[in-house]
Design a protein around this motif. Structure first.
Motif, PDB file in Angstrom:
ATOM      1  N   PRO A   1      -1.678  -3.154 -17.289  1.00  5.97           N
ATOM      2  CA  PRO A   1      -1.570  -1.768 -17.746  1.00  5.97           C
ATOM      3  C   PRO A   1      -0.621  -0.924 -16.892  1.00  5.97           C
ATOM      4  CG  PRO A   1      -3.684  -2.168 -16.680  1.00  5.97           C
ATOM      5  CD  PRO A   1      -2.998  -3.491 -16.758  1.00  5.97           C
ATOM      6  N   ASN A   2      -0.316   0.264 -17.357  1.00  5.68           N
ATOM      7  CA  ASN A   2       0.500   1.198 -16.566  1.00  5.68           C
ATOM      8  C   ASN A   2      -0.169   1.405 -15.210  1.00  5.68           C
ATOM      9  OD1 ASN A   2       1.069   3.027 -19.560  1.00  5.68           O
ATOM     10  ND2 ASN A   2       2.584   1.845 -18.467  1.00  5.68           N
ATOM     11  N   GLY A   3       0.645   1.370 -14.172  1.00  6.03           N
ATOM     12  CA  GLY A   3       0.115   1.589 -12.830  1.00  6.03           C
ATOM     13  C   GLY A   3      -0.551   0.371 -12.216  1.00  6.03           C
ATOM     14  N   ALA A   4      -0.438  -0.798 -12.880  1.00  4.14           N
ATOM     15  CA  ALA A   4      -1.100  -2.016 -12.371  1.00  4.14           C
ATOM     16  C   ALA A   4      -0.393  -2.597 -11.148  1.00  4.14           C
ATOM     17  CB  ALA A   4      -1.155  -3.067 -13.477  1.00  4.14           C
ATOM     18  N   GLY A   5       0.828  -2.125 -10.879  1.00  2.00           N
ATOM     19  CA  GLY A   5       1.555  -2.619  -9.711  1.00  2.00           C
ATOM     20  C   GLY A   5       2.608  -3.669 -10.044  1.00  2.00           C
ATOM     21  N   LYS A   6       2.983  -3.791 -11.307  1.00  5.76           N
ATOM     22  CA  LYS A   6       3.934  -4.834 -11.720  1.00  5.76           C
ATOM     23  C   LYS A   6       5.309  -4.621 -11.084  1.00  5.76           C
ATOM     24  CE  LYS A   6       3.347  -3.675 -16.056  1.00  5.76           C
ATOM     25  NZ  LYS A   6       2.407  -2.545 -15.860  1.00  5.76           N
ATOM     26  N   SER A   7       5.842  -3.393 -11.237  1.00  4.69           N
ATOM     27  CA  SER A   7       7.170  -3.115 -10.656  1.00  4.69           C
ATOM     28  C   SER A   7       7.107  -3.197  -9.136  1.00  4.69           C
ATOM     29  CB  SER A   7       7.651  -1.717 -11.053  1.00  4.69           C
ATOM     30  OG  SER A   7       7.841  -1.651 -12.428  1.00  4.69           O
ATOM     31  N   THR A   8       6.017  -2.712  -8.576  1.00  7.90           N
ATOM     32  CA  THR A   8       5.881  -2.746  -7.117  1.00  7.90           C
ATOM     33  C   THR A   8       5.858  -4.188  -6.618  1.00  7.90           C
ATOM     34  OG1 THR A   8       4.639  -0.677  -7.205  1.00  7.90           O
ATOM     35  CG2 THR A   8       4.464  -1.965  -5.174  1.00  7.90           C
ATOM     36  N   LEU A   9       5.181  -5.055  -7.357  1.00  2.26           N
ATOM     37  CA  LEU A   9       5.156  -6.479  -6.982  1.00  2.26           C
ATOM     38  C   LEU A   9       6.576  -7.043  -6.960  1.00  2.26           C
ATOM     39  CD1 LEU A   9       3.287  -9.124  -6.630  1.00  2.26           C
ATOM     40  CD2 LEU A   9       3.863  -9.518  -9.019  1.00  2.26           C
TER      41      LEU A   9
ATOM     42  N   SER B   1       0.841  -1.200   0.000  1.00  7.18           N
ATOM     43  CA  SER B   1       0.000   0.000   0.000  1.00  7.18           C
ATOM     44  C   SER B   1       0.872   1.243   0.000  1.00  7.18           C
ATOM     45  CB  SER B   1      -0.870   0.035   1.264  1.00  7.18           C
ATOM     46  OG  SER B   1      -1.903  -0.885   1.142  1.00  7.18           O
ATOM     47  N   TYR B   2       0.412   2.265  -0.718  1.00  9.65           N
ATOM     48  CA  TYR B   2       0.997   3.602  -0.613  1.00  9.65           C
ATOM     49  C   TYR B   2      -0.112   4.526  -0.140  1.00  9.65           C
ATOM     50  CZ  TYR B   2       5.068   2.057  -3.286  1.00  9.65           C
ATOM     51  OH  TYR B   2       6.206   1.407  -3.700  1.00  9.65           O
ATOM     52  N   ASP B   3       0.170   5.302   0.879  1.00 12.95           N
ATOM     53  CA  ASP B   3      -0.821   6.229   1.432  1.00 12.95           C
ATOM     54  C   ASP B   3      -2.148   5.513   1.699  1.00 12.95           C
ATOM     55  OD1 ASP B   3       1.105   8.215   1.034  1.00 12.95           O
ATOM     56  OD2 ASP B   3       0.433   8.494  -1.046  1.00 12.95           O
TER      57      ASP B   3
ATOM     58  N   HIS C   1       6.682  -7.156 -18.695  1.00 14.31           N
ATOM     59  CA  HIS C   1       6.698  -7.053 -20.155  1.00 14.31           C
ATOM     60  C   HIS C   1       5.481  -6.266 -20.625  1.00 14.31           C
ATOM     61  CE1 HIS C   1       7.982  -8.231 -24.118  1.00 14.31           C
ATOM     62  NE2 HIS C   1       6.807  -8.758 -24.410  1.00 14.31           N
ATOM     63  N   HIS C   2       5.697  -5.407 -21.654  1.00  9.18           N
ATOM     64  CA  HIS C   2       4.587  -4.559 -22.122  1.00  9.18           C
ATOM     65  C   HIS C   2       4.064  -4.921 -23.499  1.00  9.18           C
ATOM     66  CE1 HIS C   2       3.479  -1.529 -19.268  1.00  9.18           C
ATOM     67  NE2 HIS C   2       4.739  -1.421 -18.889  1.00  9.18           N
ATOM     68  N   ASP C   3       4.895  -5.563 -24.318  1.00  7.25           N
ATOM     69  CA  ASP C   3       4.488  -5.791 -25.701  1.00  7.25           C
ATOM     70  C   ASP C   3       3.662  -7.073 -25.792  1.00  7.25           C
ATOM     71  OD1 ASP C   3       4.187  -5.948 -28.394  1.00  7.25           O
ATOM     72  OD2 ASP C   3       6.287  -6.422 -28.823  1.00  7.25           O
TER      73      ASP C   3
HETATM   74  N1  ATP Z   1       7.064   5.236  -4.118  1.00  3.90           N
HETATM   75  C1  ATP Z   1       5.754   5.378  -4.406  1.00  3.90           C
HETATM   76  N2  ATP Z   1       4.952   6.170  -3.654  1.00  3.90           N
HETATM   77  C2  ATP Z   1       3.647   6.291  -3.922  1.00  3.90           C
HETATM   78  N3  ATP Z   1       3.009   5.650  -4.931  1.00  3.90           N
HETATM   79  C3  ATP Z   1       3.760   4.853  -5.725  1.00  3.90           C
HETATM   80  C4  ATP Z   1       5.158   4.669  -5.510  1.00  3.90           C
HETATM   81  N4  ATP Z   1       5.629   3.807  -6.430  1.00  3.90           N
HETATM   82  C5  ATP Z   1       4.579   3.479  -7.198  1.00  3.90           C
HETATM   83  N5  ATP Z   1       3.459   4.099  -6.781  1.00  3.90           N
HETATM   84  C6  ATP Z   1       2.120   3.950  -7.350  1.00  3.90           C
HETATM   85  O1  ATP Z   1       1.793   2.574  -7.296  1.00  3.90           O
HETATM   86  C7  ATP Z   1       1.062   2.195  -8.444  1.00  3.90           C
HETATM   87  C8  ATP Z   1       1.762   1.028  -9.126  1.00  3.90           C
HETATM   88  O2  ATP Z   1       3.001   1.487  -9.664  1.00  3.90           O
HETATM   89  P1  ATP Z   1       3.982   0.514 -10.437  1.00  3.90           P
HETATM   90  O3  ATP Z   1       5.172   1.302 -10.845  1.00  3.90           O
HETATM   91  O4  ATP Z   1       4.217  -0.703  -9.630  1.00  3.90           O
HETATM   92  O5  ATP Z   1       3.091   0.111 -11.708  1.00  3.90           O
HETATM   93  P2  ATP Z   1       3.517  -0.655 -13.028  1.00  3.90           P
HETATM   94  O6  ATP Z   1       2.461  -1.661 -13.298  1.00  3.90           O
HETATM   95  O7  ATP Z   1       4.915  -1.158 -12.903  1.00  3.90           O
HETATM   96  O8  ATP Z   1       3.414   0.530 -14.073  1.00  3.90           O
HETATM   97  P3  ATP Z   1       4.185   0.833 -15.456  1.00  3.90           P
HETATM   98  O9  ATP Z   1       3.684  -0.160 -16.438  1.00  3.90           O
HETATM   99  O10 ATP Z   1       3.726   2.216 -15.784  1.00  3.90           O
HETATM  100  O11 ATP Z   1       5.671   0.742 -15.202  1.00  3.90           O
HETATM  101  C9  ATP Z   1       0.936   3.437  -9.320  1.00  3.90           C
HETATM  102  O12 ATP Z   1      -0.324   4.005  -9.083  1.00  3.90           O
HETATM  103  C10 ATP Z   1       2.053   4.325  -8.816  1.00  3.90           C
HETATM  104  O13 ATP Z   1       1.712   5.683  -8.983  1.00  3.90           O
END
Ligand code: ATP
Length: 270
Positions: free
Chosen positions: A48-56, A23-25, A204-206
């Motif tokens: 999609p963008n913002g789906a949380g892939k990198s965060t996972l 969770s963020y905020d 992966h995006h493509d």
């Molecule tokens: N350090 C952070 N603080 C607050 N919110 C964050 C932080 N890092 C990521 N987020 C939010 O968490 C959500 C997921 O971000 P993340 O980068 O994991 O997505 P993603 O699927 O990898 O996106 P993309 O395809 O654009 O790289 C987004 O809404 C992003 O704005």
């Protein structure tokens, strides 16, 4: 790890993620995701963008704090198994102005395995040069990393992972911003690692190359939508659930029916 959902596969899996929430905020950006990478597989995380892939990925690697969930690497807690794990971060997250030569960046992949007197040794240099040769970058060993193109930088980071000879390599968007030749070179190296029995996991995006490059897939949009072998999980219904209305019916049909759609299809493009 309590194994009610993932069962015995956790023990054999290079990477097992269970109930991972970040969770963020106070807003979950990854919510209760389960995922297992089969040994010797090449898996994609798509969404999609913002789906949380990198965060996972970052939470699984302990770079980002997780709210809840368990992560096992080869059946053991992450902190006990880092030696078998290599990570290639997103190129945009790296400070490329940092003054370092290519050979040193690759050699850094070995530092945790070395004693101080081995730093700079001939053997270390030989291993780093072998990895650079594998990605076609041996001629750039003495260059500063900041002087390389984006695709060359990506190859250097792959070489840094290769030198670790890790059984599990995790890559965050390895093809972002690289040209077709570099993408082909990178995928060839990744496939050869898989053929050696190693496990790869890529954000992966493509979507057009998912079937060609990967054998397993996780589709996510904050939550897990589907996961499994590409033939089972990469379906029109699951893509629709992951991307909502951002993929047209024509794109969806082409992606699912054709083994290789032949051109880039990224969510949001019509
Ligand atoms: N350090 C952070 N603080 C607050 N919110 C964050 C932080 N890092 C990521 N987020 C939010 O968490 C959500 C997921 O971000 P993340 O980068 O994991 O997505 P993603 O699927 O990898 O996106 P993309 O395809 O654009 O790289 C987004 O809404 C992003 O704005």
């Amino acid at each position: 790890m309590p194994d009610s959902r993932l069962g015995k596969a956790v023990i054999a899996s290079p990477l097992a993620i269970q109930g991972l929430t970040v969770s963020y905020d106070h807003r979950p950006v990854v919510h209760s995701v389960d995922f297992i990478t089969p040994p010797g597989s090449m898996s994609a995380i798509i969404g999609p963008n913002g789906a949380g892939k990198s965060t996972l990925l970052k939470a699984a690697l302990g770079i980002t704090r997780r709210l809840s969930g368990e992560v096992r690497v080869f059946g053991r807690p992450l902190e006990q198994e880092t030696r078998h794990l290599a990570f290639v971060p997103q190129r945009s997250s790296v400070d490329w102005d940092f003054p370092a030569r290519v050979i040193d960046v690759v050699g850094m992949g070995l530092y945790r395995d070395l004693r101080w007197w081995q730093f700079g040794s001939r053997q270390l240099r030989r291993r780093a040069m072998e990895s650079l040769a594998r990605v076609g970058m041996e001629g750039f060993a003495e260059r500063q990393i900041g002087q390389l193109s984006g695709g060359q930088q990506q190859r250097v980071f792959l070489a840094r992972a290769l030198v670790q000879e890790a059984d599990l390599t995790i890559l965050d968007e390895p093809f972002a911003g690289v040209d077709a030749a570099t993408e082909a070179a990178i995928i060839e190296v990744l496939k050869s690692l898989r053929d050696e029995g190693r496990t790869l996991l890529c954000v992966h995006h493509d979507l057009a190359t998912v079937r060609d490059y990967f054998d397993h897939v996780l589709l996510m949009n904050v939550r897990r939508i589907a996961a499994g072998p590409v033939d089972e999980a990469f379906t029109e219904e699951n893509l629709q659930a992951t991307y909502g209305g951002r993929l047209s019916p024509v794109q969806l049909a082409r992606l699912v029916e054709s083994p290789r759609a032949g051109r880039r299809v990224e969510a949001g493009q019509r």
